[in-house]
Structure formats: structure tokens, C-alpha cells
Enzyme design. Structure first.
Site, mmCIF file in Angstrom:
data_model
loop_
_atom_site.group_PDB
_atom_site.id
_atom_site.type_symbol
_atom_site.label_atom_id
_atom_site.label_comp_id
_atom_site.label_asym_id
_atom_site.label_seq_id
_atom_site.Cartn_x
_atom_site.Cartn_y
_atom_site.Cartn_z
ATOM 1 N N ASN A 14 0.881 -1.111 0.245
ATOM 2 C CA ASN A 14 -0.467 -0.208 -0.157
ATOM 3 C C ASN A 14 0.519 1.401 -0.653
ATOM 4 O OD1 ASN A 14 -2.634 -0.069 0.297
ATOM 5 N ND2 ASN A 14 -2.410 -1.671 1.433
ATOM 6 N N ARG A 95 0.256 -2.742 14.497
ATOM 7 C CA ARG A 95 0.137 -1.951 16.302
ATOM 8 C C ARG A 95 -1.096 -1.451 16.673
ATOM 9 N NH1 ARG A 95 3.397 -5.102 19.360
ATOM 10 N NH2 ARG A 95 2.897 -3.640 19.901
ATOM 11 N N ILE A 96 -1.598 -1.528 18.082
ATOM 12 C CA ILE A 96 -2.574 -0.954 17.951
ATOM 13 C C ILE A 96 -1.555 0.495 18.867
ATOM 14 C CG2 ILE A 96 -4.250 -0.944 20.146
ATOM 15 C CD1 ILE A 96 -4.649 -3.539 19.546
ATOM 16 N N LEU A 97 -2.268 1.282 18.827
ATOM 17 C CA LEU A 97 -2.034 3.179 18.642
ATOM 18 C C LEU A 97 -2.402 3.537 20.227
ATOM 19 C CD1 LEU A 97 -1.582 4.896 15.566
ATOM 20 C CD2 LEU A 97 0.604 3.974 16.907
ATOM 21 N N ASN A 111 -5.814 5.426 9.016
ATOM 22 C CA ASN A 111 -6.183 3.991 7.929
ATOM 23 C C ASN A 111 -6.516 2.994 7.086
ATOM 24 O OD1 ASN A 111 -4.976 1.453 9.531
ATOM 25 N ND2 ASN A 111 -6.615 1.131 10.582
ATOM 26 N N HIS A 113 -8.525 -0.675 6.351
ATOM 27 C CA HIS A 113 -8.981 -2.171 7.083
ATOM 28 C C HIS A 113 -9.176 -3.019 6.100
ATOM 29 C CE1 HIS A 113 -9.746 -4.715 10.256
ATOM 30 N NE2 HIS A 113 -10.629 -4.821 9.184
ATOM 31 N N LEU A 148 -10.456 0.445 17.633
ATOM 32 C CA LEU A 148 -9.272 0.149 16.935
ATOM 33 C C LEU A 148 -10.102 -0.406 15.822
ATOM 34 C CD1 LEU A 148 -6.798 -2.188 16.046
ATOM 35 C CD2 LEU A 148 -8.188 -3.986 16.699
ATOM 36 N N GLU A 178 -6.983 -1.544 -2.708
ATOM 37 C CA GLU A 178 -6.073 -1.623 -1.821
ATOM 38 C C GLU A 178 -5.617 -0.557 -2.421
ATOM 39 O OE1 GLU A 178 -5.308 -2.980 1.856
ATOM 40 O OE2 GLU A 178 -6.305 -4.662 2.062
HETATM 41 C C1 GAR Z 1 -2.796 -4.638 4.253
HETATM 42 O O1 GAR Z 1 -4.496 -6.174 3.280
HETATM 43 C C2 GAR Z 1 -3.704 -3.932 4.650
HETATM 44 O O2 GAR Z 1 -5.648 -3.224 4.505
HETATM 45 C C3 GAR Z 1 -3.845 -4.819 6.061
HETATM 46 O O3 GAR Z 1 -2.645 -5.349 6.234
HETATM 47 C C4 GAR Z 1 -2.245 -5.066 4.457
HETATM 48 C C5 GAR Z 1 -0.731 -4.660 4.791
HETATM 49 O O4 GAR Z 1 -0.434 -4.786 3.600
HETATM 50 N N1 GAR Z 1 -4.513 -3.530 7.135
HETATM 51 C C6 GAR Z 1 -4.437 -4.479 8.443
HETATM 52 O O5 GAR Z 1 -5.378 -5.427 8.679
HETATM 53 C C7 GAR Z 1 -4.696 -3.069 9.324
HETATM 54 N N2 GAR Z 1 -6.164 -3.658 10.569
HETATM 55 P P1 GAR Z 1 1.020 -4.193 2.660
HETATM 56 O O6 GAR Z 1 1.863 -4.261 4.053
HETATM 57 O O7 GAR Z 1 1.342 -4.773 1.770
HETATM 58 O O8 GAR Z 1 0.066 -2.941 2.264
#
Ligand code: GAR
Length: 198
Positions: A14, A95-97, A111, A113, A148, A178
Site C-alpha cells: 500500500n 500495532r494498536i496505538l 488507516n 483496513h 480499533l 486497496e
Molecule cells: C493490507 O491488506 C492492509 O489493509 C492490512 O494489512 C495489509 C498490509 O499490506 N492492514 C490491516 O489489517 C490493519 N488492520 P501491505 O504491507 O502490503 O500494504
């Protein structure tokens, strides 16, 4: 110039999509915004090399070095603040902030998700969507609050859940969205076109 600081924990796909969009769409010229730094809580995060290859400052603040979440967040904020951020972007930052960190960047912390929030906050979203029999799944970009995976929704994209999907195939379909949605949502935030921007 608005400085964007991106926090990652892993592959950083991302983050890479955001960096590519900033270059391709000339965010510096058009929005007065630049990706100032990419910071990881893990030294082996693959995204760090990608950021370096684009000439972006990187830093590592290993969460394991700190006894408490508060101490980690304080150290992280110190590094983030050296870049005078106008926007802090969580991109796979796992990480949970603490409320202290969230409050410090209130209104400039976003963020992504991989679910259609408010459905499936937390982990294992794709497996849970399949088990719940969902016919669609998707991704949400939202402002970060102390709860969260909650907070005002800035943008969402929807994908179908197909009959023989596994968590991995669904995750791949969502991830492709994404990469389109997050840069678009950040551009909207920079242009001030998002309805929930304070
Ligand atoms: C992504 O799918 C993102 O949406 C998710 O982790 C992945 C990271 O991929 N995030 C979460 O689950 C946060 N709660 P990337 O490092 O390739 O961007």
C-alpha cells in the site's frame, strides 16, 4: 509543503502504491505534498527497501525494544515529529496505538483496513467474511480514533466474494482495490474533498 509520514510493518505494497501515485500524479506540484518518511516497527519490513529505492527517508522503531505500548508510541511519535507531518498514514501498520498517540495526530491520522467497516474490525477479516457467508467484501480507509478499526469512514471499495474463495484469494482481490483506493483517498484528503475531514 505538507509532509506525509507512512507507518508500515511489512511488505508495504500500500505504501508503494501511494508513493507511485505521488510521483505519477505530481502531488508535490499539484497539492504541495510529499512523502517525507516511511517508518516501520520491524527492521525486516520489506517496504523499507522500496521506500529507500524511491529516495524516501526511512526509520525503524522496533516495538520489541519497549516495555509498554506507551513507551513505544512515545518513541515512535518522536521520530514521526522530526518530519513535521501534515498527515500520518497507517499502511499495514500492525500495532494498536495508544490514546496518547492517536490524540497527538487527531484529524491527520488515517488507516486502511481490509474489510467493509464497521464489519470485521481486527484480524482474519477475509476468513471471517467467508465464514459469515458474505457475498461482498472490501476495504475501508478511515480516520483513526481510539477505538480499533473505527473512526469516520473516508472511502470504501467493494469486491465480490466468489463461491470457491479462500482467505488468500479474497485477500488478493481486496488488496488490488486497496492499491487504487488508498492513494485516491489521500489525494482527496489533500484536496479537501472528503466529507469527514475535520
Ligand atoms: C493490507 O491488506 C492492509 O489493509 C492490512 O494489512 C495489509 C498490509 O499490506 N492492514 C490491516 O489489517 C490493519 N488492520 P501491505 O504491507 O502490503 O500494504
Amino acid at each position: 509543503m505538507k509532509n506525509i509520514v507512512i507507518l508500515i510493518s511489512g511488505g508495504g505494497s500500500n505504501m508503494a502504491a501511494i508513493v507511485r501515485a505521488a510521483e505519477r500524479d505530481r502531488w508535490a506540484e499539484r497539492f504541495g505534498a510529499r512523502i517525507a518518511a516511511v517508518i516501520s516497527n520491524k527492521a525486516d519490513a520489506g517496504g523499507l527497501a522500496i521506500a529507500k529505492a524511491h529516495g524516501i527517508d526511512t526509520a525503524v522503531v522496533p516495538h520489541k525494544d519497549f516495555a509498554t505500548r506507551e513507551a513505544f508510541d512515545e518513541a515512535l511519535a518522536k521520530v514521526v515529529d522530526t518530519h513535521s507531518p501534515g498527515l500520518v498514514v497507517l499502511a499495514g501498520f500492525m500495532r494498536i496505538l495508544t490514546p496518547g498517540f492517536v490524540g497527538r495526530y487527531a484529524g491527520r491520522l488515517v488507516n486502511i483496513h481490509p474489510s467493509l467497516l464497521p464489519a470485521f474490525p481486527g484480524l482474519h477479516t477475509h476468513q471471517r467474511a467467508i465464514e459469515a457467508g458474505c457475498k461482498v467484501a472490501g476495504v475501508t480507509v478511515h480516520q483513526v480514533t481510539t477505538e480499533l478499526d473505527h473512526g469516520p469512514i473516508l472511502a470504501q471499495a467493494v469486491v465480490p466474494v466468489l463461491p470457491d474463495d479462500t482467505a488468500a484469494t479474497l485477500a488478493g482481490r481486496v488488496l488490488a482495490q486497496e492499491h487504487l483506493l488508498y492513494p485516491r483517498a489521500i489525494a482527496g484528503w489533500l484536496l479537501d474533498t472528503l466529507s469527514h475531514k475535520p
